[in-house]
Motif scaffolding. Sequence first.
Motif, PDB file in Angstrom:
ATOM      1  N   THR A  78      48.526 -33.202  39.051  1.00 41.09           N
ATOM      2  CA  THR A  78      49.042 -34.263  38.221  1.00 41.09           C
ATOM      3  C   THR A  78      47.348 -34.485  37.153  1.00 41.09           C
ATOM      4  N   ALA A  79      46.750 -35.240  38.191  1.00 38.26           N
ATOM      5  CA  ALA A  79      45.581 -35.251  37.741  1.00 38.26           C
ATOM      6  C   ALA A  79      44.937 -34.804  36.821  1.00 38.26           C
ATOM      7  N   ALA A  80      44.245 -33.030  37.180  1.00 35.21           N
ATOM      8  CA  ALA A  80      43.699 -32.491  37.251  1.00 35.21           C
ATOM      9  C   ALA A  80      44.309 -31.461  35.658  1.00 35.21           C
ATOM     10  N   TYR A  81      45.410 -31.371  35.811  1.00 38.80           N
ATOM     11  CA  TYR A  81      46.361 -31.268  34.582  1.00 38.80           C
ATOM     12  C   TYR A  81      46.097 -32.241  33.214  1.00 38.80           C
ATOM     13  N   GLU A  82      46.089 -34.075  33.451  1.00 38.58           N
ATOM     14  CA  GLU A  82      46.128 -34.735  32.401  1.00 38.58           C
ATOM     15  C   GLU A  82      44.843 -34.798  31.483  1.00 38.58           C
ATOM     16  N   GLU A  83      43.759 -34.475  32.602  1.00 40.09           N
ATOM     17  CA  GLU A  83      42.573 -34.374  32.339  1.00 40.09           C
ATOM     18  C   GLU A  83      42.571 -32.584  31.454  1.00 40.09           C
ATOM     19  N   ALA A  84      42.650 -31.893  31.800  1.00 39.81           N
ATOM     20  CA  ALA A  84      43.089 -30.228  31.487  1.00 39.81           C
ATOM     21  C   ALA A  84      43.277 -30.905  30.049  1.00 39.81           C
ATOM     22  N   VAL A  85      44.674 -31.534  29.473  1.00 45.08           N
ATOM     23  CA  VAL A  85      45.152 -31.945  27.803  1.00 45.08           C
ATOM     24  C   VAL A  85      44.234 -32.611  27.677  1.00 45.08           C
ATOM     25  N   SER A 109      36.586 -28.792  30.513  1.00 40.32           N
ATOM     26  CA  SER A 109      37.595 -28.860  30.380  1.00 40.32           C
ATOM     27  C   SER A 109      37.918 -28.120  31.171  1.00 40.32           C
ATOM     28  N   PHE A 110      37.882 -27.048  31.748  1.00 33.66           N
ATOM     29  CA  PHE A 110      39.146 -25.724  32.019  1.00 33.66           C
ATOM     30  C   PHE A 110      38.984 -26.272  33.642  1.00 33.66           C
ATOM     31  N   ALA A 111      37.906 -27.455  34.027  1.00 36.25           N
ATOM     32  CA  ALA A 111      37.704 -26.490  35.777  1.00 36.25           C
ATOM     33  C   ALA A 111      38.177 -27.527  36.233  1.00 36.25           C
ATOM     34  N   PRO A 112      38.647 -29.035  35.680  1.00 38.08           N
ATOM     35  CA  PRO A 112      39.861 -29.602  36.615  1.00 38.08           C
ATOM     36  C   PRO A 112      40.827 -29.325  36.605  1.00 38.08           C
ATOM     37  N   LEU A 113      41.588 -27.836  36.056  1.00 32.05           N
ATOM     38  CA  LEU A 113      42.971 -27.369  36.096  1.00 32.05           C
ATOM     39  C   LEU A 113      42.518 -26.030  37.296  1.00 32.05           C
ATOM     40  N   ALA A 114      41.046 -25.677  36.741  1.00 33.30           N
ATOM     41  CA  ALA A 114      41.050 -24.180  37.760  1.00 33.30           C
ATOM     42  C   ALA A 114      40.761 -25.071  38.707  1.00 33.30           C
ATOM     43  N   ASN A 115      39.581 -25.247  39.129  1.00 35.80           N
ATOM     44  CA  ASN A 115      39.674 -26.084  40.427  1.00 35.80           C
ATOM     45  C   ASN A 115      40.994 -26.539  41.868  1.00 35.80           C
ATOM     46  N   LEU A 130      55.810 -31.691  35.182  1.00 41.05           N
ATOM     47  CA  LEU A 130      54.347 -32.172  34.050  1.00 41.05           C
ATOM     48  C   LEU A 130      55.650 -32.231  32.844  1.00 41.05           C
ATOM     49  N   ASN A 131      56.243 -31.212  31.873  1.00 38.26           N
ATOM     50  CA  ASN A 131      57.238 -31.232  30.755  1.00 38.26           C
ATOM     51  C   ASN A 131      56.979 -31.917  30.052  1.00 38.26           C
ATOM     52  N   SER A 132      56.846 -32.998  29.193  1.00 34.72           N
ATOM     53  CA  SER A 132      57.305 -33.689  28.216  1.00 34.72           C
ATOM     54  C   SER A 132      56.890 -33.250  26.613  1.00 34.72           C
ATOM     55  N   LYS A 133      57.426 -34.251  25.538  1.00 36.77           N
ATOM     56  CA  LYS A 133      57.850 -33.420  24.811  1.00 36.77           C
ATOM     57  C   LYS A 133      56.573 -34.346  23.883  1.00 36.77           C
ATOM     58  N   ASP A 134      55.679 -35.039  24.930  1.00 38.57           N
ATOM     59  CA  ASP A 134      54.448 -35.450  23.989  1.00 38.57           C
ATOM     60  C   ASP A 134      53.270 -34.501  24.212  1.00 38.57           C
ATOM     61  N   ASP A 135      52.544 -34.664  22.948  1.00 41.89           N
ATOM     62  CA  ASP A 135      51.377 -33.951  22.818  1.00 41.89           C
ATOM     63  C   ASP A 135      51.730 -32.693  22.999  1.00 41.89           C
ATOM     64  N   TYR A 136      52.380 -32.135  22.600  1.00 45.17           N
ATOM     65  CA  TYR A 136      53.202 -29.970  23.286  1.00 45.17           C
ATOM     66  C   TYR A 136      52.242 -29.589  22.490  1.00 45.17           C
ATOM     67  N   THR A 137      51.482 -29.315  21.446  1.00 42.01           N
ATOM     68  CA  THR A 137      49.861 -28.427  21.316  1.00 42.01           C
ATOM     69  C   THR A 137      49.457 -28.592  22.324  1.00 42.01           C
ATOM     70  N   TYR A 138      48.971 -29.805  22.510  1.00 42.93           N
ATOM     71  CA  TYR A 138      47.935 -29.800  23.969  1.00 42.93           C
ATOM     72  C   TYR A 138      47.868 -29.329  25.311  1.00 42.93           C
ATOM     73  N   GLN A 139      49.929 -30.422  25.425  1.00 47.08           N
ATOM     74  CA  GLN A 139      50.281 -29.414  26.844  1.00 47.08           C
ATOM     75  C   GLN A 139      50.313 -28.214  26.854  1.00 47.08           C
ATOM     76  N   HIS A 140      50.933 -27.690  25.764  1.00 52.77           N
ATOM     77  CA  HIS A 140      51.533 -25.947  25.723  1.00 52.77           C
ATOM     78  C   HIS A 140      50.356 -25.457  25.984  1.00 52.77           C
ATOM     79  N   SER A 141      48.895 -25.646  25.652  1.00 53.44           N
ATOM     80  CA  SER A 141      47.394 -25.189  25.807  1.00 53.44           C
ATOM     81  C   SER A 141      47.294 -25.206  27.370  1.00 53.44           C
ATOM     82  N   VAL A 142      47.544 -26.346  27.588  1.00 52.44           N
ATOM     83  CA  VAL A 142      47.650 -26.480  29.477  1.00 52.44           C
ATOM     84  C   VAL A 142      48.140 -25.286  30.226  1.00 52.44           C
TER      85      VAL A 142
END
Length: 352
Positions: A78-85, A109-115, A130-142
Amino acid sequence: MRISVMDLQVGDRTGSDVFNWNGLLVVSAHTVLNADDIDKLQLHNIDYVDIMMRQQEQIAESKPTAVQAEHTPAFSQTAAYEEAVSGIRDLFNQINAQGKIDEKQVEQSFAPLANHFVLQKDVVSLLLTLNSKDDYTYQHSVQVGMISYYISKWLGQSEEEALFAGKAGYLHDLGKSRIDDAILQKPGLLTDEEFDLVKKHAVYGYEMILTSDLPEAIALAALQHHERLDGTGYPSKLHSKDIHPLAKIVAVADVYSAMISQRVYRDKQDLLHVLKELHLLSFGKLDPKITQVFIRNMIPNFINKRILLNNGENGIIVMTHPTDFFRPLVQIGEQFINLPDYPELEIMEIYM
């Protein structure tokens, strides 16, 4: 070494893919097993699995407390996901301000998720958490970066290729940084003019990525992820043979993430229902091999998930069927219900 499922320990690592009696993948090779993985193997009546040789120092590290085994990977992921967002948001801001992005910042930016990809093999649980309606564009990218990584691995590609696919998915919507937020977040259907503006994000992303001296394949994934095999996509109405292989991977990840996400103008759709929609799209729209590999590897992750049926009853998924992935065997209280035998029943929601 080959051992009984009853002798598995949390922290053991599988040496090869584990399939059930009807050929469905239950646990991937090199998975660091947690308690849920072991329960899943037992539910599928699997007797023996191959695991990597245990070493004394590995055994010491692979016996965390029950609380650690259950929660540490999820919190870390979760922390890696939020950092990637946060990282993709910074990249959007940087490209708006400077017209290009720095490759070093992309890596950071991508490393926290990849690791942390290796810590979470249950993609369904991850998406539900991890899915929510907030920051859709950024969460979708991640999410598209994450799903593209897994699709690449499930296709048998190397870790390096999978990380490259993940990075392409992570950057695929970068061109949306040039689209007005009022259009992107409009709580209703777009007009034809507004949709034409949104479609330009594919070309914008391609130009931005090339300007930033990133690999051309990543730029092509951004350009072509809305192309469809039958020539009905955009921006160039390409047909199958002209679409870059990486764009075909990102396209599947993009469609799945978009359909399961909460949007300002519609509710998210159930993860299993969306897989059924993807199956239909594999006949002419999305690459059939990539789509079917994605579905086949996602399905085992639904076992043990809680469900809500259209008659209001709650239960859990016990087993999926090789001939009908989308109508599994479910347990409601003490009763087992084989959904193919009850066409009037539908799964309305899957949750943790």
